[in-house]
Design a protein around this motif. Structure first.
Motif, short mmCIF file in Angstrom:
data_model
loop_
_atom_site.label_atom_id
_atom_site.label_comp_id
_atom_site.label_asym_id
_atom_site.label_seq_id
_atom_site.Cartn_x
_atom_site.Cartn_y
_atom_site.Cartn_z
N VAL A 50 -11.43 0.36 -6.26
CA VAL A 50 -11.59 1.00 -5.05
C VAL A 50 -13.10 0.51 -4.51
O VAL A 50 -13.18 0.53 -3.14
N MET A 51 -14.08 0.41 -5.28
CA MET A 51 -15.33 -0.27 -4.66
C MET A 51 -15.04 -1.50 -4.13
O MET A 51 -15.60 -1.85 -3.07
N VAL A 52 -14.23 -2.62 -4.80
CA VAL A 52 -13.77 -3.74 -4.34
C VAL A 52 -13.18 -3.57 -2.80
O VAL A 52 -13.77 -4.41 -1.75
N MET A 53 -12.18 -2.81 -2.66
CA MET A 53 -11.89 -2.57 -1.37
C MET A 53 -12.58 -2.15 -0.56
O MET A 53 -12.56 -2.53 0.74
N ALA A 109 -9.61 4.10 0.96
CA ALA A 109 -10.16 2.70 0.83
C ALA A 109 -8.73 1.56 1.06
O ALA A 109 -8.76 0.66 1.78
N GLY A 110 -7.71 2.15 0.50
CA GLY A 110 -6.18 1.28 0.56
C GLY A 110 -6.08 0.93 1.90
O GLY A 110 -5.72 -0.14 2.64
N LEU A 111 -5.90 2.21 2.57
CA LEU A 111 -5.63 2.21 4.01
C LEU A 111 -6.58 1.56 4.84
O LEU A 111 -6.05 0.63 5.87
N LEU A 112 -7.72 1.69 4.77
CA LEU A 112 -8.77 0.82 5.47
C LEU A 112 -8.80 -0.50 5.11
O LEU A 112 -8.63 -1.35 6.02
N LEU A 113 -8.39 -0.96 3.92
CA LEU A 113 -8.19 -2.30 3.36
C LEU A 113 -6.92 -2.72 4.27
O LEU A 113 -7.06 -4.07 4.89
N PRO A 143 -6.34 -8.20 4.79
CA PRO A 143 -7.14 -9.00 3.66
C PRO A 143 -5.76 -9.97 3.34
O PRO A 143 -4.59 -9.81 3.75
N PRO A 144 -5.91 -11.06 2.52
CA PRO A 144 -4.97 -11.87 2.02
C PRO A 144 -3.66 -11.24 1.10
O PRO A 144 -4.04 -10.01 0.50
N TYR A 163 0.72 -1.23 -0.10
CA TYR A 163 0.13 0.00 -0.07
C TYR A 163 0.89 1.16 -0.05
O TYR A 163 0.78 2.36 -0.73
N ALA A 164 1.84 1.31 0.88
CA ALA A 164 2.75 2.34 0.80
C ALA A 164 3.54 2.74 -0.15
O ALA A 164 3.51 3.98 -0.78
N VAL A 165 3.84 1.59 -1.12
CA VAL A 165 4.40 2.10 -2.43
C VAL A 165 3.42 2.48 -3.37
O VAL A 165 3.57 3.43 -4.01
#
Length: 155
Positions: free
Chosen positions: A142-145, A90-94, A99-100, A15-17
């Motif tokens: 984004v919606m999937v996340m 959304a990525g940070l929340l994910l 998740p896997p 995510y950070a990258v």
């Protein structure tokens, strides 16, 4: 157990990258607009921009007029500002719902690639359908996340 928000967590590291690339994309597009304004000596938006200054030694009213390249860059920047912040959130929340790893890497990579492809399509004046395809891919990611986070939070 290590914290989820460290580089020891492969999901957070990925995510950070991805987030860093997207932040550079947003900021870089803004700078590209400025470069195009300076290169073309056009595309200024505000009347006060016609005041003489070191960056505009010869202000003229036509500098406030439409310039196709500057406006294209502005639209690209606006599109980034409409899409990338949702990915960042959304990525940070994910990351926080653990998740896997394979899924997170896939989603983050697909979003970044879709945004870069959207930029290339926009920069090379591809048809709306081409740009919309890349936009749609990123939007679906984004919606999937977001849905994944909701399901994990409500489980």
């Amino acid at each position: 157990m290590t914290s989820m928000l460290t580089m020891e967590n492969p999901v957070f590291m990925t995510y950070a990258v991805a987030a860093a690339i997207m932040v550079l994309k947003i900021m870089g597009q803004g700078w590209m607009t400025v470069v195009l304004m300076l290169r073309t000596d056009a595309g200024l938006l505000n009347p006060e921009d016609l005041r003489p200054s070191p960056a505009n030694r010869n202000p003229r009213p036509e500098q406030l007029g439409f310039h196709a390249d500057v406006e294209r860059s502005r639209r690209m920047h606006r599109n980034d500002l409409e899409n990338i912040p949702a990915f960042l959130a959304a990525g940070l929340l994910l990351v926080t719902v653990e998740p896997p790893v394979w899924l997170a890497v896939l989603l983050f990579a697909v979003f970044v690639l879709a945004r870069l492809a959207h930029t290339l399509a926009y920069a090379t004046a591809q048809n709306h359908e081409v740009r919309a395809t890349f936009y749609s891919v990123g939007s679906v990611v984004v919606m999937v996340m977001a849905v994944w986070v909701l399901v994990a939070a409500l489980a």
